[in-house]
Motif scaffolding. Structure first.
Motif, mmCIF file in Angstrom:
data_model
loop_
_atom_site.group_PDB
_atom_site.id
_atom_site.type_symbol
_atom_site.label_atom_id
_atom_site.label_comp_id
_atom_site.label_asym_id
_atom_site.label_seq_id
_atom_site.Cartn_x
_atom_site.Cartn_y
_atom_site.Cartn_z
ATOM 1 N N ILE A 91 113.029 35.644 39.158
ATOM 2 C CA ILE A 91 111.768 36.313 39.493
ATOM 3 C C ILE A 91 110.676 35.780 38.584
ATOM 4 C CG2 ILE A 91 112.833 38.421 40.388
ATOM 5 C CD1 ILE A 91 112.222 39.735 37.675
ATOM 6 N N ASP A 92 109.443 36.153 38.892
ATOM 7 C CA ASP A 92 108.317 35.688 38.089
ATOM 8 C C ASP A 92 108.150 36.513 36.817
ATOM 9 O OD1 ASP A 92 107.716 33.834 40.100
ATOM 10 O OD2 ASP A 92 106.526 35.322 41.185
ATOM 11 N N THR A 93 108.195 37.835 36.979
ATOM 12 C CA THR A 93 107.857 38.727 35.866
ATOM 13 C C THR A 93 108.781 39.932 35.848
ATOM 14 O OG1 THR A 93 105.522 38.091 36.108
ATOM 15 C CG2 THR A 93 105.982 40.041 34.779
ATOM 16 N N LEU A 94 109.197 40.319 34.651
ATOM 17 C CA LEU A 94 109.944 41.558 34.446
ATOM 18 C C LEU A 94 109.219 42.361 33.376
ATOM 19 C CD1 LEU A 94 112.599 43.036 35.290
ATOM 20 C CD2 LEU A 94 113.631 42.074 33.226
ATOM 21 N N ILE A 95 108.834 43.593 33.731
ATOM 22 C CA ILE A 95 108.130 44.463 32.796
ATOM 23 C C ILE A 95 109.038 45.646 32.475
ATOM 24 C CG2 ILE A 95 106.006 45.707 32.311
ATOM 25 C CD1 ILE A 95 104.775 44.321 34.786
ATOM 26 N N LYS A 96 109.442 45.749 31.216
ATOM 27 C CA LYS A 96 110.279 46.863 30.773
ATOM 28 C C LYS A 96 109.399 47.872 30.041
ATOM 29 C CE LYS A 96 114.166 43.762 29.773
ATOM 30 N NZ LYS A 96 115.097 43.347 28.699
ATOM 31 N N ALA A 97 109.516 49.130 30.406
ATOM 32 C CA ALA A 97 108.638 50.143 29.820
ATOM 33 C C ALA A 97 109.422 51.408 29.486
ATOM 34 C CB ALA A 97 107.502 50.473 30.786
ATOM 35 N N ARG A 98 108.850 52.184 28.582
ATOM 36 C CA ARG A 98 109.472 53.477 28.227
ATOM 37 C C ARG A 98 109.494 54.406 29.430
ATOM 38 N NH1 ARG A 98 111.569 57.540 27.675
ATOM 39 N NH2 ARG A 98 111.769 58.908 25.853
ATOM 40 N N TRP A 99 108.399 54.373 30.215
ATOM 41 C CA TRP A 99 108.320 55.190 31.422
ATOM 42 C C TRP A 99 107.708 54.377 32.554
ATOM 43 C CZ3 TRP A 99 105.995 56.941 26.823
ATOM 44 C CH2 TRP A 99 106.660 57.972 26.147
ATOM 45 N N ILE A 100 108.173 54.601 33.760
ATOM 46 C CA ILE A 100 107.480 54.115 34.952
ATOM 47 C C ILE A 100 107.162 55.323 35.816
ATOM 48 C CG2 ILE A 100 107.613 52.718 37.051
ATOM 49 C CD1 ILE A 100 109.333 50.745 35.620
ATOM 50 N N ILE A 101 105.895 55.436 36.190
ATOM 51 C CA ILE A 101 105.431 56.555 37.021
ATOM 52 C C ILE A 101 104.976 55.954 38.340
ATOM 53 C CG2 ILE A 101 103.791 58.467 37.187
ATOM 54 C CD1 ILE A 101 103.701 58.252 34.005
ATOM 55 N N LEU A 134 110.389 57.688 35.711
ATOM 56 C CA LEU A 134 111.598 56.917 35.462
ATOM 57 C C LEU A 134 111.586 56.469 34.005
ATOM 58 C CD1 LEU A 134 111.435 54.699 38.689
ATOM 59 C CD2 LEU A 134 112.727 56.816 38.365
ATOM 60 N N GLU A 135 112.615 56.837 33.256
ATOM 61 C CA GLU A 135 112.657 56.491 31.838
ATOM 62 C C GLU A 135 113.477 55.234 31.611
ATOM 63 O OE1 GLU A 135 112.821 59.494 28.832
ATOM 64 O OE2 GLU A 135 113.024 61.069 30.342
ATOM 65 N N HIS A 136 113.005 54.410 30.668
ATOM 66 C CA HIS A 136 113.690 53.170 30.289
ATOM 67 C C HIS A 136 114.013 52.347 31.530
ATOM 68 C CE1 HIS A 136 113.936 54.657 26.215
ATOM 69 N NE2 HIS A 136 114.541 55.751 26.631
ATOM 70 N N HIS A 137 112.998 52.113 32.320
ATOM 71 C CA HIS A 137 113.138 51.335 33.547
ATOM 72 C C HIS A 137 112.327 50.038 33.461
ATOM 73 C CE1 HIS A 137 115.439 54.368 35.566
ATOM 74 N NE2 HIS A 137 115.292 53.797 36.755
ATOM 75 N N ALA A 138 112.570 49.181 34.426
ATOM 76 C CA ALA A 138 111.871 47.903 34.498
ATOM 77 C C ALA A 138 111.329 47.690 35.899
ATOM 78 C CB ALA A 138 112.806 46.758 34.123
ATOM 79 N N LEU A 139 110.262 46.908 35.973
ATOM 80 C CA LEU A 139 109.636 46.546 37.238
ATOM 81 C C LEU A 139 109.798 45.040 37.422
ATOM 82 C CD1 LEU A 139 107.731 48.034 39.384
ATOM 83 C CD2 LEU A 139 105.856 46.927 38.172
ATOM 84 N N ALA A 140 110.405 44.644 38.528
ATOM 85 C CA ALA A 140 110.628 43.229 38.822
ATOM 86 C C ALA A 140 109.598 42.747 39.839
ATOM 87 C CB ALA A 140 112.043 43.023 39.351
ATOM 88 N N ILE A 141 108.983 41.588 39.568
ATOM 89 C CA ILE A 141 107.896 41.062 40.402
ATOM 90 C C ILE A 141 108.216 39.625 40.796
ATOM 91 C CG2 ILE A 141 105.433 40.499 40.481
ATOM 92 C CD1 ILE A 141 105.040 42.635 38.252
ATOM 93 N N ARG A 142 108.047 39.346 42.080
ATOM 94 C CA ARG A 142 108.186 37.979 42.580
ATOM 95 C C ARG A 142 107.079 37.704 43.587
ATOM 96 N NH1 ARG A 142 112.796 38.198 45.386
ATOM 97 N NH2 ARG A 142 114.172 37.677 43.644
ATOM 98 N N ALA A 143 106.402 36.572 43.440
ATOM 99 C CA ALA A 143 105.342 36.153 44.359
ATOM 100 C C ALA A 143 104.293 37.242 44.562
ATOM 101 C CB ALA A 143 105.938 35.731 45.695
ATOM 102 N N GLY A 144 103.956 37.934 43.487
ATOM 103 C CA GLY A 144 102.895 38.929 43.524
ATOM 104 C C GLY A 144 103.277 40.285 44.059
ATOM 105 N N ALA A 162 113.833 36.105 34.508
ATOM 106 C CA ALA A 162 112.388 36.136 34.723
ATOM 107 C C ALA A 162 111.695 35.047 33.918
ATOM 108 C CB ALA A 162 111.824 37.499 34.341
ATOM 109 N N ASP A 163 110.665 34.456 34.528
ATOM 110 C CA ASP A 163 109.847 33.490 33.802
ATOM 111 C C ASP A 163 109.098 34.147 32.654
ATOM 112 O OD1 ASP A 163 110.655 31.523 35.587
ATOM 113 O OD2 ASP A 163 108.907 31.787 36.894
ATOM 114 N N LYS A 164 108.650 35.410 32.869
ATOM 115 C CA LYS A 164 107.948 36.157 31.829
ATOM 116 C C LYS A 164 108.564 37.552 31.723
ATOM 117 C CE LYS A 164 103.531 33.805 32.602
ATOM 118 N NZ LYS A 164 102.116 33.968 33.031
ATOM 119 N N VAL A 165 108.842 37.950 30.501
ATOM 120 C CA VAL A 165 109.384 39.283 30.251
ATOM 121 C C VAL A 165 108.447 40.010 29.290
ATOM 122 C CG1 VAL A 165 111.313 40.629 29.347
ATOM 123 C CG2 VAL A 165 111.753 38.498 30.592
ATOM 124 N N HIS A 166 108.035 41.216 29.670
ATOM 125 C CA HIS A 166 107.177 42.043 28.827
ATOM 126 C C HIS A 166 107.971 43.255 28.353
ATOM 127 C CE1 HIS A 166 103.500 39.849 30.043
ATOM 128 N NE2 HIS A 166 104.096 39.763 31.220
#
Length: 439
Positions: free
Chosen positions: A4-14, A23-33, A50-54
């Motif tokens: 994938i292009d981007t993976l964003i890991k966060a304490r919370w996802i709303i 959602l606690e301790h979850h990640a959002l996966a992004i491909r092609a926008g 992922a090419d970029k991990v935050h």
């Protein structure tokens, strides 16, 4: 593993959808926008490369905010004429200043200033109503921001058009030129019932139905507007718009501070949308939009800032807080407009009003990756019991650290990536000197 292009890991996802979900301790996966998945962070490490991990261990991820009512270029008039009632403000100060200064250069510089401010505050999409919308289209493309462009119509001449026919013709040409651009959408934008006569409104109704475009309009903003309509037409503005066939699912009615119960029921039955601008309404003493009554009736209510000339900022996070607090005071009920509903008004409700509900407004797989990261790790945000409540009642726009639109990072660690902040500020200062010298 999937790439994938981007993976964003966060304490919370709303995600906003489903309602009131955290959602606690979850990640959002992004491909092609686009959003591919929301899943626990540990699972994401096993599933994706992922090419970029935050890594954002103190952050909440929310959908990009949707500012449903702006006059972006008017940022250059921020604070020009404060503490005045609406009609004195417009006729005595704003309209004369616009007549003197508004042109392509003014709109470009003012819109760039507005977009920089909005992006730093987590706004990924704005619905604009102003002159020279073709300039706004180019500025939005330069920023990489999502924009709904108002095809403005008003009876009197301005620097952009001489009469209603020319406004409509130029608006339709702009629509034809840009209708296939992914980040742009369009609304017809007749200014208000008191500035647009029946024949142009009838034509807008026909065109809006043919093209399936929203109609974005100031309606029932003040008691004076209603009184003037009664004197001129023998009916309230909303009734006149209904007789002209404009009260329906395409109507985006801004302000709506003067509403009777029967009108609220009519709006709900017609499927119209209300664009609530609480801070502008308060500052101009325009009145109070009955938000909880509208929501209880089933009306889709969204949030806007209005222009920086009457607010005086484009802070939609601040509007969420003001809207929630004001709704409780107006309703006399502390349970009115809870935090989750305020967040929904600033995101998904706005996207749906603009016809973009399938594209943005919530963090759902398949939608565009319009995402905002808000740092809740600061002292002023501790402790965090309920992150949704914190976003509305305890968090400011200065805590927005990252913004993505269609997967592209437009704000990273509070730094704009597509706009030159120093150049924008320099242009704003130059305009300040011009307007001051000719005040």
């Amino acid at each position: 593993m999937e790439t994938i292009d981007t993976l964003i890991k966060a304490r919370w996802i709303i995600p906003v959808e489903p309602d009131d979900t955290v959602l606690e301790h979850h990640a959002l996966a992004i491909r092609a926008g686009r959003i591919v998945a929301l899943l626990p962070s540990a699972e994401a490490d096993d599933r994706y490369r992922a090419d970029k991990v935050h890594e954002l261990p103190h952050h909440a991820l929310i959908p990009g905010l949707v500012n449903t009512h702006t006059h972006a270029a008017m940022s250059l008039m921020r604070g020009l004429a404060d503490d005045l009632p609406l009609m004195e403000w417009l006729k005595g100060h704003i309209w004369p200043a616009e007549g003197r200064w508004v042109g392509a250069e003014f709109v470009e510089d003012g819109t760039l200033l507005a977009m920089a401010e909005m992006l730093r505050g987590g706004v990924t999409c704005f619905n604009d109503m102003y002159f020279f919308p073709e300039i706004t289209a180019h500025a939005a493309a330069r920023a990489g921001m999502r924009a709904a462009l108002g095809l403005i119509v008003i009876d009197f001449p301005t620097a952009w058009a001489a009469n209603a026919d020319e406004y409509i013709a130029k608006g339709l040409a702009l629509y034809d030129d840009h209708k296939d651009e992914a980040l742009l959408s369009f609304c017809f934008a007749p200014h208000a019932p008191y500035t647009v006569s029946d024949e142009p409104l009838k034509r807008i109704r026909t065109l809006a139905n043919e093209l399936d475009l929203p109609v974005h309009m100031h309606v029932h903003e003040t008691a004076h507007e209603v009184e003037e309509s009664m004197a001129r037409f023998g009916m309230r503005p909303l009734e006149r718009l209904a007789q002209l066939g404009l009260v329906g699912p395409n109507l985006l009615a801004v302000h709506m501070t003067q509403l009777e119960d029967a009108e609220i029921a009519h709006l709900a039955e017609a499927g119209a949308h209300v664009l609530h601008c609480p801070e502008s309404n308060l500052k101009l003493a325009s009145g109070f939009c009955p938000v909880q009554k509208l929501l209880d009736a089933g009306v889709n209510v969204c949030l806007g800032t209005d222009g920086a000339a009457s607010n005086n900022d484009l802070d939609l996070m601040g509007e969420m807080r003001t809207a929630a607090l004001l709704a409780k005071g107006v309703a006399g009920d502390a349970a009115a407009l809870p935090a989750a509903a305020a967040l929904r008004m600033a995101t998904l409700n706005g996207a749906r009003a603009l016809g973009l509900g399938e594209e943005t407004g919530s963090l759902v797989p398949g939608k565009a990756a319009d995402v905002v990261a808000v740092d809740l790790g600061a002292l002023e945000s501790r402790p965090v019991y309920h992150p949704v409540s914190h976003l509305v009642y305890a968090t400011g726009r200065q805590q927005v650290t990252h913004v993505w639109v269609a997967g592209k990072a437009l704000l990273k660690d509070r730094r704009l990536t597509t706009l030159d902040l120093e150049a924008i500020q320099a242009r704003a200062m130059a305009w300040q000197e011009r307007l001051k010298a000719n005040a």
